[in-house]
Design a protein around this motif. Structure first.
Motif, short mmCIF file in Angstrom:
data_model
loop_
_atom_site.label_atom_id
_atom_site.label_comp_id
_atom_site.label_asym_id
_atom_site.label_seq_id
_atom_site.Cartn_x
_atom_site.Cartn_y
_atom_site.Cartn_z
N LYS B 103 0.85 -1.21 0.00
CA LYS B 103 0.00 0.00 0.00
C LYS B 103 0.88 1.24 0.00
CE LYS B 103 -3.97 -1.93 2.46
NZ LYS B 103 -4.55 -2.03 3.79
N GLU B 104 0.65 2.09 -0.99
CA GLU B 104 1.40 3.34 -1.07
C GLU B 104 1.26 4.17 0.20
OE1 GLU B 104 0.30 4.13 -5.62
OE2 GLU B 104 1.08 5.89 -4.59
N SER B 105 0.00 4.18 0.74
CA SER B 105 -0.25 5.02 1.92
C SER B 105 0.57 4.55 3.12
CB SER B 105 -1.74 4.98 2.26
OG SER B 105 -2.14 3.64 2.44
N ASP B 106 0.70 3.23 3.26
CA ASP B 106 1.48 2.70 4.39
C ASP B 106 2.96 3.08 4.25
OD1 ASP B 106 -0.80 1.58 5.34
OD2 ASP B 106 0.07 -0.41 5.70
N ILE B 107 3.46 3.00 3.02
CA ILE B 107 4.87 3.35 2.81
C ILE B 107 5.08 4.85 3.08
CG2 ILE B 107 6.70 3.56 1.05
CD1 ILE B 107 6.44 0.71 1.58
N SER B 108 4.07 5.61 2.70
CA SER B 108 4.15 7.04 2.94
C SER B 108 4.21 7.32 4.45
CB SER B 108 2.93 7.70 2.28
OG SER B 108 2.96 9.06 2.49
N GLU B 109 3.36 6.62 5.18
CA GLU B 109 3.38 6.76 6.65
C GLU B 109 4.73 6.35 7.22
OE1 GLU B 109 1.21 8.03 8.94
OE2 GLU B 109 0.29 8.76 7.08
N LEU B 110 5.25 5.26 6.68
CA LEU B 110 6.56 4.78 7.13
C LEU B 110 7.63 5.86 6.89
CD1 LEU B 110 8.45 2.41 8.06
CD2 LEU B 110 8.62 1.76 5.66
N GLY B 111 7.54 6.49 5.70
CA GLY B 111 8.49 7.55 5.37
C GLY B 111 8.44 8.67 6.37
N LYS B 112 7.21 9.04 6.75
CA LYS B 112 7.06 10.14 7.73
C LYS B 112 7.70 9.75 9.07
CE LYS B 112 2.80 11.88 5.74
NZ LYS B 112 1.36 11.63 5.78
N ARG B 113 7.48 8.49 9.42
CA ARG B 113 8.04 8.03 10.71
C ARG B 113 9.57 8.06 10.67
NH1 ARG B 113 7.10 3.88 14.86
NH2 ARG B 113 8.22 4.82 16.61
N ILE B 114 10.13 7.61 9.55
CA ILE B 114 11.60 7.60 9.44
C ILE B 114 12.12 9.04 9.55
CG2 ILE B 114 13.58 7.02 7.96
CD1 ILE B 114 11.73 4.98 6.53
N GLU B 115 11.50 9.91 8.81
CA GLU B 115 11.97 11.30 8.83
C GLU B 115 11.88 11.90 10.23
OE1 GLU B 115 10.36 13.87 5.77
OE2 GLU B 115 10.85 12.35 4.25
N ALA B 116 10.77 11.60 10.90
CA ALA B 116 10.59 12.15 12.25
C ALA B 116 11.68 11.63 13.19
CB ALA B 116 9.21 11.76 12.78
N LEU B 117 11.98 10.33 13.07
CA LEU B 117 13.00 9.74 13.94
C LEU B 117 14.37 10.35 13.64
CD1 LEU B 117 11.83 6.01 13.82
CD2 LEU B 117 11.90 7.47 15.86
N CYS B 118 14.65 10.55 12.37
CA CYS B 118 15.95 11.12 12.00
C CYS B 118 16.06 12.56 12.50
CB CYS B 118 16.14 11.08 10.48
SG CYS B 118 16.30 9.42 9.84
N GLN B 119 14.96 13.29 12.31
CA GLN B 119 15.01 14.68 12.78
C GLN B 119 15.22 14.76 14.29
OE1 GLN B 119 11.41 16.44 11.26
NE2 GLN B 119 12.25 16.58 9.18
N GLY B 120 14.65 13.79 14.98
CA GLY B 120 14.84 13.73 16.43
C GLY B 120 16.30 13.60 16.82
N CYS B 121 17.10 13.05 15.93
CA CYS B 121 18.54 12.86 16.22
C CYS B 121 19.37 14.06 15.76
CB CYS B 121 19.06 11.61 15.52
SG CYS B 121 18.30 10.10 16.07
N HIS B 122 18.73 14.98 15.05
CA HIS B 122 19.43 16.17 14.53
C HIS B 122 20.62 15.79 13.66
CE1 HIS B 122 16.88 18.30 17.30
NE2 HIS B 122 17.35 17.57 18.29
N ARG B 123 20.44 14.78 12.86
CA ARG B 123 21.50 14.34 11.95
C ARG B 123 20.89 14.00 10.60
NH1 ARG B 123 24.11 15.33 15.72
NH2 ARG B 123 25.93 14.38 16.69
N ASP B 124 21.70 14.01 9.56
CA ASP B 124 21.27 13.45 8.28
C ASP B 124 21.60 11.98 8.27
OD1 ASP B 124 20.16 15.65 6.97
OD2 ASP B 124 22.16 16.49 6.67
N PHE B 125 20.65 11.21 7.84
CA PHE B 125 20.84 9.76 7.83
C PHE B 125 20.80 9.23 6.40
CE2 PHE B 125 20.35 7.85 12.13
CZ PHE B 125 20.25 9.03 12.87
N ASN B 126 21.61 8.22 6.12
CA ASN B 126 21.41 7.42 4.92
C ASN B 126 20.28 6.45 5.19
OD1 ASN B 126 23.54 8.59 3.52
ND2 ASN B 126 25.02 7.11 4.32
N TYR B 127 19.54 6.11 4.13
CA TYR B 127 18.46 5.14 4.30
C TYR B 127 18.86 3.82 3.63
CZ TYR B 127 15.33 9.07 5.48
OH TYR B 127 14.73 10.17 6.05
#
Lengths: 349, 510
Positions: B103-127
């Motif tokens: 499901k595209e929507s689920d992947i989109s939600e997953l993307g948001k979660r990844i971004e939020a977690l990365c932002q929480g670390c104040h770093r740029d992350f490779n995926y």
């Protein structure tokens, strides 16, 4: 230490690791040595057997004992170490498997699972009345078989059958005959004697055993070896004996004589008779050794050599320490079988 | 432009900050292999200073549920015991996002979660996306990741986004090409890491070091001195929980196309231009596979033996025949054993038979590469207690013990001149005194660093299928090609022995 089959490897490692390490211990991994013993053996006698072999032939031992009293295959593991030098020991791992008849089918899978990979697997058939099924399935796993052809139910014929399954057989009875072969070889290494080879007319082989009856495995093996060396084959049996034909000496008659004695079975004497009747070679054993009397052209020569008598185990130890060629054994064995098959009712002279 | 700063910079450093997203996070592979490998990397200080592990699968789990189940898996399957303090440091970086990857929507939600977690670390992350899923999900997941903007163009951006896929990479040449094409619609080839865990094994990596760091072996590594080669893969287990998959696949596809052909290509490779450039090695591996002579119909019948196990015993325990295993079709023709003779038809290896065998329900688990060197003339020893002079044999054991042994002939002590084989042994455990890492540890670390050397390139996959597809087609089309039987616990059918005896060879006893 008694262990479950699935734990054999782990427990063996623990056994080796538990050895005190004030000196250097080397785990021997040069070959797998499978020993099939008779049911009458017990753990003590098996360990005594392995104690005798491991100093001269360290390896991984897997001893198999048929056991009607147990319901499943059971295993014991241990290790024995012997001193190589002041601060070095060599350790052989031991797995002893007690196998009920219902476990005979499963046994090869247990053995296969515990062989050291990439090294040869040797099989020692030790004792009488070993189950045919186990002999057959274990010889499928082995590269080399050590056996005493006298103890095989079918004698030389069983030995020949087993030879078809492995690279080679070390027949302890063949090892025992090495002094005889060596002495014949030395006698005919003299040119004067060698010139008489085409004149060989008859060979008379005397063996002794407890019943004073055929068959005689040592006698057949010796006759097979002589036939092979003289490039002869047995073609018929007549009232005079086995008629053997070949390009070297024409037709040679081989006869056997069986005498009763306290010994299980052994060669007593061997006479080579030449055309014309004035020459002969006689090899005879007595308690002091093996003696030869050679009569050629009116001259008489006498030679002697010690004759090591021994149990199959002694012969095996000798093989590992000194070594012994078994190169001519297959051809000798084949000819011995041909003779045995020419007349199964042959009673000797 | 070539990176002028890379030369001489081969230090093992921690990879840059990475968010590892595991699709199929509730599955067997994740729990038995990936999570224990990641935990060990953490304990050895190899993981990035900033890392995130985000599990994604359809199962509804909370972050804490995921951590709890991961802890159990690590305790059961890790090569080192679980240390509570280390676990606490490791597991605080683990998260879970319920995701239906189709499901595209689920992947989109997953993307948001990844971004939020990365932002929480104040770093740029490779995926780094790990597809520990069934192969049918590879293409849709990669497409949905692209649609959700979670794939960065490697030519443009500074963030590395990569995809790790597990075998099988197709089931024949055509399907492999199709899969490669679909993945490349969303990821560049340089972003795709096709994992073959055999390449992560120390012994397999050591093949290159052994060959090219020792002056004594490489001169012998050719058809002048090598008599023949054997590559053996034996398992004592049956099909277990993989019955349905295996029954559709068979062992040729399951093991030979990937693991054993990867071993073959490393073993027969020409010296690469460089060991630090992934494509130098992979270019040479492809050349080996391309040189393997394709078999025609008659050659398939004569040089490939397939078989299926019947009931028997493994280490004394009765086991059912393949057709009696749970989940297997009663009339299945899937091969559980295959033996084949192939030739690498190039200047170096022409005329050297290479025998490959792979089987299930064989007496023990072992994988070994064996190089048999030509025998010397034996006339000096004729008539002595010498039968045939043995081959010098170089054996590289891949599993269960990792190591190398060399069989040479020697004279036993004593007055008699005899010749007996002796073995010179090197084992990783006893030589280096430290345990070898699990294959997945090395491969995950390399993927985080963006080093694709130990991963399989698209053309390698296709060449490997190019060798085997004619075999599969002949098997499919010609029912007269027998499926031989062998007893479980034996070393395979007698017909596999006959494959070698015609050339005076025999399978090495393992």
């Amino acid at each position: 230490m008694k262990v479950a089959l699935k734990d054999i490897d782990i427990k063996l490692r623990e056994v080796i690791e538990s050895i005190e390490t004030d000196t250097l211990y080397t785990r021997s991994a040069s070959s797998n040595f499978i020993v099939l013993v008779s049911e009458s053996s017990d753990s003590k006698s098996i360990n005594r057997l392995l104690d005798a072999i491991s100093p001269v032939h360290p390896c991984r031992f897997i001893a198999i004992r048929p056991d009607k009293k147990v319901s499943d295959i059971s295993a014991e593991v241990s290790a024995s170490c012997h001193k190589l030098s002041r601060n070095q020991h060599v350790c052989s791992e031991r797995i002893i498997l007690n196998v009920p008849p219902v476990g005979f089918d499963a046994l090869p899978s247990v053995v296969n699972a515990h062989l050291l990979p990439g090294v040869s697997s040797e099989l020692l058939l030790f004792g009488e009345d070993l189950p045919d099924q186990l002999i057959n399935s274990l010889s499928d796993i082995a590269d080399i078989i050590y056996c005493d052809s006298v103890e095989l139910q079918g004698g030389v014929r069983d030995a020949l059958r087993l030879l078809g399954k492995v690279k080679h057989i070390v027949d302890l009875r063949w090892i025992e005959l090495s002094y005889w072969r060596q002495q014949i070889k030395e006698i005919f290494s003299h040119k004067a004697a060698a010139s008489f080879i085409p004149l060989i007319k008859a060979i008379h082989i005397v063996t002794e055993n407890r019943e004073g009856k055929p068959p005689s495995t040592p006698g057949l093996l010796m006759a097979g070896w002589l036939s092979d060396r003289l490039k002869m084959s047995p073609v018929a049996i007549s009232s005079s004996g086995f008629e053997c034909d070949g390009p070297t000496a024409g037709t040679v008659i081989i006869t056997f004589e069986y005498r009763k004695s306290k010994f299980r079975t052994r060669l007593k004497n061997l006479e080579i008779i030449f055309d014309g009747g004035n020459a002969h070679v006689l090899l005879e054993r007595d308690s002091s050794g093996l003696h030869s009397e050679v009569k050629l052209l009116g001259n008489e020569y006498n030679f002697s050599s010690p004759l090591e008598e021994g149990t199959p185990l002694k012969m095996l130890e000798k093989y590992f320490v000194i070594g012994e060629s078994v190169k001519n054994y297959p051809a000798a064995l084949k000819l011995a079988c041909e003779m045995a098959e020419l007349d199964e009712n042959y009673r000797g002279v | 432009m070539h990176n002028l700063f890379s030369e001489g910079e081969s230090r093992i450093v921690r990879p840059p900050s990475t968010a590892l997203v595991i699709f199929g996070a509730s599955g067997d592979l994740t729990h038995r292999k990936l999570l224990p490998a990641l935990y060990n990397l953490y304990c050895d200080d190899y993981l990035p200073v900033n890392f995130l592990i985000i599990g994604a699968s359809r199962t509804r789990l909370s972050d804490q549920d995921f951590r709890d189940s991961a802890r159990e898996s690590v305790a059961s399957y890790s090569r080192r015991e679980l240390d509570s303090e280390k676990w606490a440091g490791f597991s605080k970086n683990m998260y879970y996002q319920p995701t239906d990857a189709s499901k595209e929507s689920d992947i989109s939600e997953l993307g948001k979660r990844i971004e939020a977690l990365c932002q929480g670390c104040h770093r740029d992350f490779n995926y780094l996306y790990y597809l520990a899923t069934a192969p049918r999900f590879f293409a849709p997941i990669s497409a949905n990741l692209k649609k959700a903007g979670l794939v960065e163009d490697p030519e443009q951006g500074m963030r590395r986004t990569s995809l790790i896929v597990e075998k099988p990479f197709g089931h024949d040449l055509e399907s492999a090409r199709e899969l490669n094409a679909k993945l490349r619609q969303n990821f560049a080839e340089s972003q795709i890491f096709r994992i073959d865990h055999y390449l992560g094994k120390e012994t397999v990596q050591n093949i290159l070091v052994f060959r090219f760091a020792n002056g004594i072996f490489e001169p012998l590594w050719n058809n002048k001195y090598v008599d023949h080669i054997q590559i053996s893969f034996a398992e004592s287990i049956g099909v277990g929980s993989r019955a349905s998959y295996f029954d559709r696949t068979g062992i040729l596809r399951d093991v030979v196309q990937n693991h054993l052909f990867q071993i073959l290509s490393l073993l027969c490779i020409e010296p690469p231009i460089s060991l630090s450039d992934p494509d130098s090695i992979r270019d040479e591996k492809v050349k080996v596979l391309r040189s393997v002579r394709r078999l025609n119909k008659e050659e398939v019948a004569a040089r490939v033996v397939r078989a299926q196990y019947d009931k028997g015993y493994i280490n004394g325990e009765p086991v059912p025949g393949y057709l009696q295993e749970d989940g297997i079709n009663s009339g299945s023709r899937a091969e559980t054993y295959v033996a084949m003779r192939i030739e690498v038809d190039n200047w170096r290896w022409s005329g050297v038979p290479i025998y490959i065998r792979a089987g299930k329900r064989l007496p023990r688990r072992i994988t070994e590469i064996t190089v048999f060197f030509k025998r010397p003339p034996g006339m000096l020893f004729r008539g002595r207690q010498v039968y045939d002079l043995d081959y010098n044999v170089l054996a590289i054991q891949v599993q269960p013990e990792e190591g190398i042994s060399l069989r040479i002939s020697a004279k036993p002590p004593g007055p008699r001149l005899r010749v007996e084989p002796v073995i010179m042994n090197f084992t990783y455990g006893s030589s280096f005194g430290v345990p070898s890492p699990e294959a997945y540890e090395r491969l995950l670390l390399d993927a985080m660093k963006g080093d694709a050397t130990l991963f399989t390139r698209d053309d390698e996959i296709e060449e490997a299928w190019g060798i085997l597809t004619p075999v599969l087609e002949v098997w499919k089309q010609d029912d007269a090609i027998p499926l031989y039987r062998y007893q479980a616990g034996s070393w395979g059918p007698l017909e596999a022995d006959a494959l070698l005896t015609a050339s005076g060879h025999a399978w090495r006893k393992l």
